[in-house]
Design a protein around this motif. Structure first.
Motif, mmCIF file in Angstrom:
data_model
loop_
_atom_site.group_PDB
_atom_site.id
_atom_site.type_symbol
_atom_site.label_atom_id
_atom_site.label_comp_id
_atom_site.label_asym_id
_atom_site.label_seq_id
_atom_site.Cartn_x
_atom_site.Cartn_y
_atom_site.Cartn_z
ATOM 1 N N SER A 288 9.451 -3.754 -43.464
ATOM 2 C CA SER A 288 9.478 -3.287 -42.080
ATOM 3 C C SER A 288 10.592 -2.278 -41.832
ATOM 4 O O SER A 288 10.516 -1.486 -40.893
ATOM 5 N N LEU A 295 3.912 -2.122 -37.500
ATOM 6 C CA LEU A 295 2.895 -1.892 -38.527
ATOM 7 C C LEU A 295 2.885 -3.031 -39.544
ATOM 8 O O LEU A 295 1.813 -3.519 -39.944
ATOM 9 N N VAL A 296 4.060 -3.463 -39.968
ATOM 10 C CA VAL A 296 4.126 -4.557 -40.939
ATOM 11 C C VAL A 296 3.654 -5.862 -40.312
ATOM 12 O O VAL A 296 2.980 -6.665 -40.966
ATOM 13 N N SER A 299 -0.021 -5.838 -40.406
ATOM 14 C CA SER A 299 -0.489 -6.040 -41.778
ATOM 15 C C SER A 299 -0.374 -7.496 -42.200
ATOM 16 O O SER A 299 -1.266 -8.043 -42.853
ATOM 17 N N GLY A 302 -3.038 -9.439 -40.490
ATOM 18 C CA GLY A 302 -4.307 -9.126 -41.133
ATOM 19 C C GLY A 302 -4.467 -9.861 -42.456
ATOM 20 O O GLY A 302 -5.549 -10.361 -42.788
ATOM 21 N N LEU A 303 -3.386 -9.950 -43.229
ATOM 22 C CA LEU A 303 -3.420 -10.692 -44.494
ATOM 23 C C LEU A 303 -3.667 -12.179 -44.237
ATOM 24 O O LEU A 303 -4.403 -12.840 -44.994
ATOM 25 N N GLY A 375 1.061 -14.362 -45.464
ATOM 26 C CA GLY A 375 0.932 -14.011 -44.051
ATOM 27 C C GLY A 375 1.368 -15.112 -43.102
ATOM 28 O O GLY A 375 1.644 -14.841 -41.928
ATOM 29 N N ALA A 440 -3.265 -9.426 -34.623
ATOM 30 C CA ALA A 440 -3.024 -8.307 -35.541
ATOM 31 C C ALA A 440 -3.371 -6.988 -34.867
ATOM 32 O O ALA A 440 -2.641 -5.992 -34.981
ATOM 33 N N THR A 444 -0.167 -3.786 -32.778
ATOM 34 C CA THR A 444 0.007 -2.333 -32.894
ATOM 35 C C THR A 444 0.168 -1.668 -31.536
ATOM 36 O O THR A 444 0.593 -0.513 -31.463
#
Length: 457
Positions: A288, A295-296, A299, A302-303, A375, A440, A444
């Motif tokens: 990060s 953004l991280v 991600s 999402g993972l 995650g 997720a 953003t």
């Protein structure tokens, strides 16, 4: 503090620049050990004893009291009404009592376990979690998020050795919690004797504060707060409830995964997932700093969602009836296990894949455990760092404690999903995937409070 000078940066923030104490590294290590010692209260219990309705109720209650116990402890310590030593000493006593209750009672005697494990143990773990994180962040103000992520990571992977032991010898589960209680008393008690908060506004003389505040890469990727927010002001922004919702959703999936993977009997995959839950936090924080927190965070969530899909693909509901061992109803399975010498209330009645029909060596199960582990813990320090960057450093501990209290909702929701998974595992995992995917997408769109709405994200 002697030999300290006060300077201001371009934003008007004051720094009390002084020498680095000789025991700063030792305090960091003691805080890390104390955090590892409280991990079995959540992850150990979720994996080993949350095998029936009583166990799930106790797990949810413990997480609730852990979440609500952090804010009062932090407020008292920060305002000087409760010394760090007293807070950690109380945390050591309560955590030890909670683990001993799990060792002696398990999930069998619900009222006694509820008081000893869930209420007292949860409050003790919350106090240790909050105070250790605050002490570390106060002594590493130049990189608080990275250091705190390493300390909170121990909360995850601290349970991994005990899970391996219990997986190899299920009948030893009470002994596992008894040993965890002794380790907690020693680790947290030792930390209580040495840990202390840095003076307010302290900054290490080894890092020039004004140059640090003007570092171009840091301002671009991890910009600071527009101004210093108080708790009441932060509560009126959109960012704080958004962060709380993200933590509640992701935290629920994280708790859910531990119970689900434990229910497959794949102890190797479970230990790996719990270890990655802790170890992945420092990696995510490092990334990060290069790519930005939001953004991280997106991600990582999402993972976590991908992990749920992989675990759902590994489920084979036709292999065994849910809730039984080799086709036996739960009562008969538990009786057979007790006849074989398993301790009551230890969850040892479940053989590999007993609750959820999954082969322990299934590639999808291991891939899902890896993704869910990476995650399932990294979002905690990312949310904490966003609290600091959105609302400033002055009251970040109290504001983050409010956000962290959303873990109470996460515990209840995660346990409810785990109970549903015992009858419909694939469906529950797909619901969990959606629960991780929604925040997720929302992460953003997080906006720094105080900026005009016309400025692009």
């Amino acid at each position: 503090m002697e030999n300290a000078t006060t300077v201001r940066d371009w934003r008007g923030r004051s720094y009390l620049v002084g020498p680095v104490p000789a025991d700063r590294t030792r305090m960091f290590r003691l805080a890390l050990a104390a955090m590892a010692a409280i991990g079995p209260l959540q992850y150990g219990f979720a994996a080993l004893l949350a095998t029936d309705a009583n166990g799930l109720i106790l797990l949810a209650a413990c997480i609730v009291f852990q979440a609500v116990g952090a804010l009062p402890a932090l407020r008292l310590v920060r305002r000087g009404r409760l010394p760090v030593r007293a807070a950690l000493a109380a945390g050591a006593a309560l955590t030890t009592l909670g683990l001993l209750t799990a060792a002696l009672v398990g999930a069998g005697a619900l009222p006694l376990a509820l008081l000893g494990y869930a209420v007292l143990g949860g409050l003790g773990a919350g106090a240790v979690y909050g105070v250790c994180g605050e002490v570390v962040s106060s002594w590493y103000p130049d990189r608080p998020a990275a250091r705190v992520s390493m300390v909170t990571g121990a909360f995850g992977y601290g349970s991994a050795p005990l899970l391996v032991w219990a997986g190899l010898a299920p009948a030893m589960t009470p002994a596992v919690f008894a040993v965890a209680a002794l380790l907690a008393a020693a680790a947290i008690g030792t930390a209580a004797r040495s840990l202390r908060l840095a003076p307010e506004g302290w900054w290490p003389e080894t890092v020039e504060p004004r140059a640090h505040a003007l570092e171009a890469a840091r301002l671009r990727r991890t910009p600071g707060a527009v101004r210093q927010f108080g708790l009441a002001q932060a509560l009126r922004t959109r960012a704080l409830p958004a962060l709380a919702v993200i933590l509640a959703c992701a935290g629920a999936v994280s708790v859910f995964d531990v119970v689900v993977v434990a229910s497959t009997g794949a102890w190797g995959a479970l230990a790996l997932m719990v270890a990655l839950n802790g170890g992945g936090r420092a990696v995510a924080m490092r990334l990060s700093e290069f790519f930005g927190r939001r953004l991280v965070l997106a991600s990582v969530l999402g993972l976590l969602a991908v992990g749920q899909v992989l675990l759902a693909g590994a489920m084979n509901p036709t292999a065994r009836p849910a809730g039984g061992v080799a086709g036996l109803p739960p009562e008969a399975a538990n009786a057979a296990a007790l006849d074989a010498g398993a301790a009551p209330g230890t969850g040892a009645a479940l053989d590999a894949g007993a609750v959820l029909g999954v082969a322990a060596g299934s590639p999808l199960l291991w891939l899902g455990a890896i993704a869910a582990g990476l995650g399932g813990g990294a979002f905690y320090p990312l949310v904490a760092s966003l609290v600091r960057e959105f609302f400033g450093e002055r009251q970040t501990c109290e504001i983050h404690a409010v956000v962290y209290s959303a873990k109470a909702v996460a515990g209840v929701l995660g346990v409810a999903m785990a109970a549903y998974a015992l009858t419909a595992p694939a469906t529950a995992l797909l619901l969990a995937a959606g629960l991780a995917a929604l925040p997720a997408l929302a992460s953003t769109r997080l906006r720094t409070p105080g900026l005009p709405a016309t400025i692009p994200l």
